[in-house]
Design a protein around this motif. Structure first.
Motif, short mmCIF file in Angstrom:
data_model
loop_
_atom_site.label_atom_id
_atom_site.label_comp_id
_atom_site.label_asym_id
_atom_site.label_seq_id
_atom_site.Cartn_x
_atom_site.Cartn_y
_atom_site.Cartn_z
N LEU A 1 0.38 -1.31 0.01
CA LEU A 1 0.00 0.76 -0.55
C LEU A 1 0.47 1.35 0.31
CD1 LEU A 1 -2.52 -1.01 2.25
CD2 LEU A 1 -2.74 -1.03 -0.41
N ARG A 2 2.25 1.31 0.43
CA ARG A 2 2.91 2.63 0.58
C ARG A 2 3.37 2.20 -1.26
NH1 ARG A 2 5.20 1.66 7.02
NH2 ARG A 2 4.03 2.67 7.48
N SER A 3 3.54 1.50 -1.38
CA SER A 3 4.06 1.84 -2.99
C SER A 3 3.22 2.11 -3.46
CB SER A 3 4.31 -0.14 -3.50
OG SER A 3 5.19 0.25 -4.85
N VAL A 4 1.53 1.70 -3.38
CA VAL A 4 0.89 2.76 -4.22
C VAL A 4 0.70 3.79 -3.80
CG1 VAL A 4 -1.84 2.99 -4.59
CG2 VAL A 4 -0.43 0.68 -4.53
N ALA A 5 0.96 4.12 -2.18
CA ALA A 5 0.86 5.72 -2.32
C ALA A 5 1.85 6.04 -2.99
CB ALA A 5 1.05 6.03 -0.92
N GLU A 6 3.18 6.11 -3.44
CA GLU A 6 4.05 6.53 -3.36
C GLU A 6 3.91 7.28 -5.42
OE1 GLU A 6 7.72 4.71 -4.24
OE2 GLU A 6 7.61 4.30 -2.43
N TYR A 7 2.76 6.62 -6.11
CA TYR A 7 2.44 7.45 -7.21
C TYR A 7 1.16 8.16 -7.09
CZ TYR A 7 6.16 3.80 -8.59
OH TYR A 7 6.35 3.17 -8.49
N THR A 8 0.64 8.80 -6.01
CA THR A 8 -0.46 9.32 -6.30
C THR A 8 -0.71 10.43 -4.83
OG1 THR A 8 -2.61 9.05 -6.13
CG2 THR A 8 -1.99 8.11 -4.27
N ASP A 9 -1.00 11.39 -4.70
CA ASP A 9 -1.29 12.37 -4.14
C ASP A 9 -2.16 12.74 -3.26
OD1 ASP A 9 -2.99 13.64 -6.03
OD2 ASP A 9 -1.87 15.51 -5.58
N ARG A 10 -3.06 11.33 -3.85
CA ARG A 10 -4.52 11.04 -3.17
C ARG A 10 -4.11 10.25 -1.66
NH1 ARG A 10 -8.54 12.42 -6.88
NH2 ARG A 10 -9.83 12.87 -4.80
N ILE A 11 -3.29 9.80 -1.32
CA ILE A 11 -3.36 8.97 0.03
C ILE A 11 -2.14 9.97 0.63
CG2 ILE A 11 -2.61 7.34 1.44
CD1 ILE A 11 -2.79 5.82 -1.77
N LEU A 12 -3.24 10.33 2.17
CA LEU A 12 -2.55 10.96 2.78
C LEU A 12 -1.03 10.20 3.61
CD1 LEU A 12 -1.87 14.30 4.53
CD2 LEU A 12 -3.60 13.45 5.73
N ASP A 13 -1.70 8.72 3.76
CA ASP A 13 -0.78 7.76 4.74
C ASP A 13 -1.35 6.62 5.36
OD1 ASP A 13 0.92 7.76 6.71
OD2 ASP A 13 -0.97 8.00 8.31
#
Length: 444
Positions: free
Chosen positions: A354-366
């Motif tokens: 999930l943290r890998s996915v978060a690296e590719y979008t600014d829509r995940i805060l945490d």
């Protein structure tokens, strides 16, 4: 984790979600069930085992919710089912307050052993988390002779009148239901993703608020979820819980840990307080304790629990023998299968993806949490404004594809994952893949 399941541990969709039979039942539900009782996903379940739910249309769904952190040992676990069957054949109820029975004692003995601290303890058993919380407040007030109870921003402690006062979120839990119980006060919670402060700094602010607005000598208890559940899976910064606990000890205030959602191996330890060696004066438990049967408890220091006179604690169904049998079986399964380690394994599998996915979008805060209690917080593009609509769309896509995920958060912008601790690696992998694809689809 390898274990024998009564249902194949696979996702299989035979109809759209919800299917035609579920839709028929939904029509009956609308005519018979109060509108205030909602459901995340309107599919009607006929069987469940391990990490799979099977509905009336023959669809098999991946369960990443565990009935809100209840079926930690898996649904219909043999270690739970068989003791309940035996107990049901012997007797189903006497009321412990009328004629007691041994398995109530055994549950209390297990709680004394498992909960944090090696001090002398006592327990009282109830039906639900809200009941446990209310009784913890009763115990704290009677034992200290004080009235004020301090809780935190984003807290969730239940839906009864007193626990609504303790709960932070207005809609749908509190709006229009007042007036609420008095002498409840709220202070800021450590929220690292948003306040960017250390645990010590956040604790100083909370303590300063208490001392200025109340005075320590008026406070009976400080109640906190060590990792907040409905409020957004908010994990306080390291040091926050120990600092609050120490202030309580220094000022004769009871530290009450609400471990209703975090307890029983869910966070990778038996209890979330264990991660920072925090020993509460009182601890409330429910959810994962009994494999799906209604049971809750308050466990605390013997001198506090015994400060109340006979007859002041209890309830007709509290510690029902069937629920106690289920709890003993569930605890045995957790211990023998080392489900705390299984929860840590789930964290190791889920967090990096999930943290890998978060690296590719600014829509995940945490992406945050512990063990098998993980949350993903979604925001609008270019900032930190909560985005509940995006969160809802992602969850809906997962549901349509046969993966049960839950949402939470004060702003409704967190997807929470609470898989059964016995979920197989392949099933977890597939559920995560569906979630990842849904996130990518809606955040391009």
């Amino acid at each position: 984790m390898t274990t024998t399941m009564s249902l194949p541990q696979v996702r299989e969709l035979r109809t759209e979600i919800p299917g035609p039979l579920s839709r028929e039942l939904q029509q009956r539900r609308t005519a018979a069930v109060a509108a205030g009782v909602s459901s995340v996903l309107p599919v009607f379940v006929t069987e469940a085992a391990g990490g799979v739910l099977r509905d009336v249309d023959g669809n098999s769904l991946i369960d990443l919710g565990s009935g809100i952190a209840v079926t930690n040992v898996g649904n219909a676990a043999p270690e739970v089912v068989e003791p309940v069957r035996r107990q049901a054949g012997e007797f189903t109820h006497t009321c412990f307050m009328v004629t007691p029975y041994e398995n109530y004692l055994q549950v209390c003995e297990e709680l004394a052993q498992l909960t944090p601290g090696d001090h002398d303890k006592r327990s009282a058993l109830f039906n639900s988390g809200a009941e446990a919380v209310e009784n913890a407040v009763k115990i704290a007030r009677r034992a200290t002779g004080r009235q004020a109870v301090v809780v935190f921003d984003h807290a969730y402690h239940g839906r009864t009148n007193l626990t609504m006062a303790l709960t932070a979120k207005s809609k749908p839990y509190k709006h229009g239901f007042g007036p609420f119980a008095p002498e409840v006060y709220r202070v800021p919670m450590s929220y690292p993703a948003r306040d960017q402060r250390s645990g010590a700094e956040s604790a100083r602010e909370a303590v300063d608020r208490i001392e200025k607005q109340l005075g320590a000598d008026t406070v009976a208890a400080v109640m906190i979820e060590p990792l907040q559940g409905e409020g957004g899976f908010i994990e306080p910064a390291p040091g926050f819980l120990p600092a609050i606990s120490k202030w309580c000890t220094d000022n004769g205030v009871l530290f009450v840990a609400d471990e209703i959602q975090t307890g029983f191996c869910r966070t990778g330890a038996w209890f979330a307080c264990d991660h920072e060696n925090v020993v509460p004066d009182l601890i409330t438990t429910a959810k994962g304790i009994a494999g799906g049967l209604p049971l809750a408890a308050v466990t605390g220091r013997a001198e506090l629990m015994d400060a109340l006179p006979p007859g002041s604690l209890g309830g007709t169904y509290g510690g029902n023998p069937l629920a106690c049998a289920a709890a003993l079986g569930s605890i045995r399964a957790m211990r023998e299968q080392d489900l705390a380690a299984a929860a840590r394994g789930i964290q190791d599998a889920v967090m990096p993806r999930l943290r890998s996915v978060a690296e590719y979008t600014d829509r995940i805060l945490d992406v945050r949490g512990r063990g098998a209690m993980i949350g993903v917080e979604f925001v609008k593009a270019g900032g930190d404004e909560p985005d509940p609509e995006l969160t809802s769309r992602i969850a809906k896509t997962c549901h349509e594809k046969g993966v049960v995920v839950l949402t939470c958060g004060t702003y409704g912008n967190v997807i929470r994952l609470l898989p059964p601790l016995v979920i197989g690696h392949d099933l977890l992998d597939e559920g995560l893949r569906v979630l990842e694809e849904a996130i990518v689809e809606h955040t391009r």
